[in-house]
Enzyme design. Sequence first.
Site, PDB file in Angstrom:
ATOM      1  CB  THR A 153      -0.849   0.071   1.164  1.00  0.00           C
ATOM      2  OG1 THR A 153      -0.225  -0.299   2.402  1.00  0.00           O
ATOM      3  CG2 THR A 153      -2.120  -1.003   1.064  1.00  0.00           C
ATOM      4  CE  LYS A 179       0.541  -3.413   3.225  1.00  0.00           C
ATOM      5  NZ  LYS A 179      -0.021  -2.427   4.054  1.00  0.00           N
ATOM      6  CB  THR A 190      -2.393  -2.563   7.556  1.00  0.00           C
ATOM      7  OG1 THR A 190      -3.145  -1.562   7.916  1.00  0.00           O
ATOM      8  CG2 THR A 190      -3.200  -3.774   7.514  1.00  0.00           C
ATOM      9  CD  GLU A 276       2.026   5.192   6.334  1.00  0.00           C
ATOM     10  OE1 GLU A 276       1.263   4.423   5.714  1.00  0.00           O
ATOM     11  OE2 GLU A 276       1.733   5.833   7.348  1.00  0.00           O
ATOM     12  CG  ASN A 402      -0.651   8.252   7.945  1.00  0.00           C
ATOM     13  OD1 ASN A 402      -1.514   7.251   7.931  1.00  0.00           O
ATOM     14  ND2 ASN A 402       0.647   8.243   8.081  1.00  0.00           N
ATOM     15  CB  SER A 407      -7.243  11.393  -1.372  1.00  0.00           C
ATOM     16  OG  SER A 407      -6.067  11.236  -1.243  1.00  0.00           O
TER      17      SER A 407
END
Length: 407
Positions: A153, A179, A190, A276, A402, A407
């Site tokens: 993702t 992942k 996640t 991230e 985040n 979107s």
Amino acid sequence: MKKITGGVTAAKGFQAAAVAAGIKYKDRDDMALIYSEKPCVLAGTFTSNVVKAAPVLFDKKVVEESPYGQAVVINAGIANACTGREGFSYCEQTAKAAAEALSISENAVLVASTGVIGMQLPIDRIVSGIKKLTEGKQGDLEAGTRASRAIMTTDTKNKEAAVQIEISGRTVTLGGMCKGSGMIHPNMCTMLAFVTTDAVISKELLTKAVKEDVVDTFNMISVDGDTSTNDTLLVLANGMAENPEIRENSPEYEAFREALHEINETLAKKMAGDGEGATALFETKVIHAPSKQDARILAKAVICSSLTKAAIYGHDANWGRILCALGYSGVIFDPEKIELFFESKAGRIQIYKDGVAADYSEEEATKILSEPEVTVVVDMKNGEESATAWGCDLTYDYVKINADYRS
């Protein structure tokens, strides 16, 4: 133990595939399949979040009740979490479609999803994707790599690992993929992880090995402190190495445990380092603690500290933030006895001793903290136990990613 190139197709009898099904992404693969030529014994661990995604509930039932498993269907983009009875029915429909396409039992199919919470899966695209996956499945290493990319993702890179060991003259292989980049704070982010092996081992012993190892691997990472609704680790063993069955309390079991640990730790660190917006893997080693549990708690407290993570991003030797995190961890210790160090490929430096700052060079400390992998060593001076936790630095990009994730 030998590290080798590969992932979920490294072990004998495992195949994989990836396809662009249009679940959420328009220009990339977003569905993957793992398939074994022979039925597998299953083991798994799942999120401790009270809010569990439909695939987690579905897979828990399969792992606990089904005599074997043979395929896993994974989609990226939509998590199928907080989707009610409809979401669970999509798991059932996915398993049915895969079972028919692969000519296996519905009870042998597991499912996994990752992505946005609260959206329903486009089941027509899922079913269509399954047909393409089963037609395109292959056993080469590239097929496994494509599958590892399809489940991403916000990940910036795919994550794979594979090792081989010798058991009673037979070569046994373990391979895995995962992942995870955000919502990572597993407590079994996640986080999805899948490990395959051709070892001959019972379901009971495989389960024991997995549940014991996850405590010091996947449960010792954190990116942002959020335990996902979808955290899943599935391990499948098809026995195609044809080794004598691995028995508990044997040298063969220890060798298998070490190999499983290598796979799990490697994948866990890759997730932590790919947090991230991250620019650095942030590791904390706690040594000479009075108990293993204390060591785990202390190490996790440091890598979970937002202030410490921000300091790592800024290459700032702000040791007070580390000491603060240790202090609120819940573990009782004497702060005047412990010692703190920074280390990386650029060197090692002591920053705290005897209750005060050590005599160190800020310039040297900054140099050490500027590497892509940074370690804090905490010497508790109060025992023989140790533990290691992995996280990442906290950057501006984490908030950017985040702030508009849907979107």
